[in-house]
Write a protein that holds these residues in place. Structure first.
Motif, PDB file in Angstrom:
ATOM      1  N   UNK A  22       0.801  -1.222   0.000  1.00  0.00           N
ATOM      2  CA  UNK A  22       0.000   0.000   0.000  1.00  0.00           C
ATOM      3  C   UNK A  22       0.836   1.277   0.000  1.00  0.00           C
ATOM      4  N   UNK A  23       2.061   1.235   0.484  1.00  0.00           N
ATOM      5  CA  UNK A  23       2.855   2.463   0.595  1.00  0.00           C
ATOM      6  C   UNK A  23       3.471   2.898  -0.733  1.00  0.00           C
ATOM      7  N   UNK A  24       3.940   1.970  -1.519  1.00  0.00           N
ATOM      8  CA  UNK A  24       4.671   2.323  -2.743  1.00  0.00           C
ATOM      9  C   UNK A  24       3.897   3.253  -3.672  1.00  0.00           C
ATOM     10  N   UNK A  25       2.643   2.959  -4.005  1.00  0.00           N
ATOM     11  CA  UNK A  25       1.936   3.863  -4.920  1.00  0.00           C
ATOM     12  C   UNK A  25       1.579   5.217  -4.306  1.00  0.00           C
ATOM     13  N   UNK A  26       1.659   5.344  -3.001  1.00  0.00           N
ATOM     14  CA  UNK A  26       1.324   6.607  -2.336  1.00  0.00           C
ATOM     15  C   UNK A  26       2.464   7.620  -2.384  1.00  0.00           C
ATOM     16  N   UNK A  27       3.689   7.176  -2.652  1.00  0.00           N
ATOM     17  CA  UNK A  27       4.849   8.068  -2.607  1.00  0.00           C
ATOM     18  C   UNK A  27       4.915   8.933  -3.863  1.00  0.00           C
ATOM     19  N   UNK A  28       4.782  10.255  -3.714  1.00  0.00           N
ATOM     20  CA  UNK A  28       4.797  11.132  -4.879  1.00  0.00           C
ATOM     21  C   UNK A  28       6.178  11.284  -5.520  1.00  0.00           C
TER      22      UNK A  28
ATOM     23  N   UNK B  22      10.082   7.200  -4.017  1.00  0.00           N
ATOM     24  CA  UNK B  22      11.170   6.842  -3.101  1.00  0.00           C
ATOM     25  C   UNK B  22      11.039   5.439  -2.527  1.00  0.00           C
ATOM     26  N   UNK B  23       9.870   4.821  -2.660  1.00  0.00           N
ATOM     27  CA  UNK B  23       9.627   3.512  -2.052  1.00  0.00           C
ATOM     28  C   UNK B  23       9.670   2.432  -3.124  1.00  0.00           C
ATOM     29  N   UNK B  24      10.401   1.352  -2.804  1.00  0.00           N
ATOM     30  CA  UNK B  24      10.476   0.222  -3.732  1.00  0.00           C
ATOM     31  C   UNK B  24      10.570  -1.081  -2.949  1.00  0.00           C
ATOM     32  N   UNK B  25      10.305  -2.174  -3.628  1.00  0.00           N
ATOM     33  CA  UNK B  25      10.376  -3.487  -2.998  1.00  0.00           C
ATOM     34  C   UNK B  25      11.843  -3.860  -2.804  1.00  0.00           C
ATOM     35  N   UNK B  26      12.216  -4.195  -1.583  1.00  0.00           N
ATOM     36  CA  UNK B  26      13.563  -4.667  -1.277  1.00  0.00           C
ATOM     37  C   UNK B  26      13.577  -6.179  -1.264  1.00  0.00           C
ATOM     38  N   UNK B  27      14.606  -6.759  -0.683  1.00  0.00           N
ATOM     39  CA  UNK B  27      14.718  -8.219  -0.641  1.00  0.00           C
ATOM     40  C   UNK B  27      13.575  -8.870   0.138  1.00  0.00           C
ATOM     41  N   UNK B  28      13.284  -8.342   1.329  1.00  0.00           N
ATOM     42  CA  UNK B  28      12.223  -8.951   2.127  1.00  0.00           C
ATOM     43  C   UNK B  28      11.138  -7.966   2.543  1.00  0.00           C
ATOM     44  N   UNK B  29      11.425  -6.684   2.465  1.00  0.00           N
ATOM     45  CA  UNK B  29      10.452  -5.656   2.812  1.00  0.00           C
ATOM     46  C   UNK B  29      10.606  -4.498   1.832  1.00  0.00           C
ATOM     47  N   UNK B  30       9.703  -3.563   1.917  1.00  0.00           N
ATOM     48  CA  UNK B  30       9.856  -2.348   1.122  1.00  0.00           C
ATOM     49  C   UNK B  30      10.963  -1.492   1.729  1.00  0.00           C
TER      50      UNK B  30
END
Length: 84
Positions: A14-20, A23-31
């Motif tokens: 839910x956080x990734x698309x909210x970042x204008x 800055x947020x991307x999927x990491x190895x085990x978490x965003x």
């Protein structure tokens, strides 16, 4: 200061698309949050949108990237001018 996603992240997406700023991307085990792009939504919103939508409250200030509101606003201005 930039924000950080803790190990409590459940990768709910839910956080990734909210970042204008993207800055947020999927990491190895978490965003993860790129501190070079995180402005805590300065210039876009009054509050950090990722924090608002996170269901497990795992997005916290990053003590390794302390910034004043003025610095966050300057980063926003830089990012905005680069994306034109």
């Amino acid at each position: 200061m930039a924000l950080h996603i803790t190990d409590e992240c459940i990768s709910c997406d839910v956080c990734e698309p909210e970042c204008p700023n993207g800055a947020i991307s999927q990491g190895d085990s978490t965003y993860v949050i790129n501190p070079d792009l995180c402005t805590e939504c300065a210039g876009h919103y009054e509050t950090s949108q990722c924090v608002e939508v996170c269901p497990v409250d795992c997005i916290v200030p990053d003590p390794d990237h302390e910034e004043t509101p003025e610095q966050l606003r300057a980063k926003y201005e830089r990012i905005s001018s680069e994306n034109r």
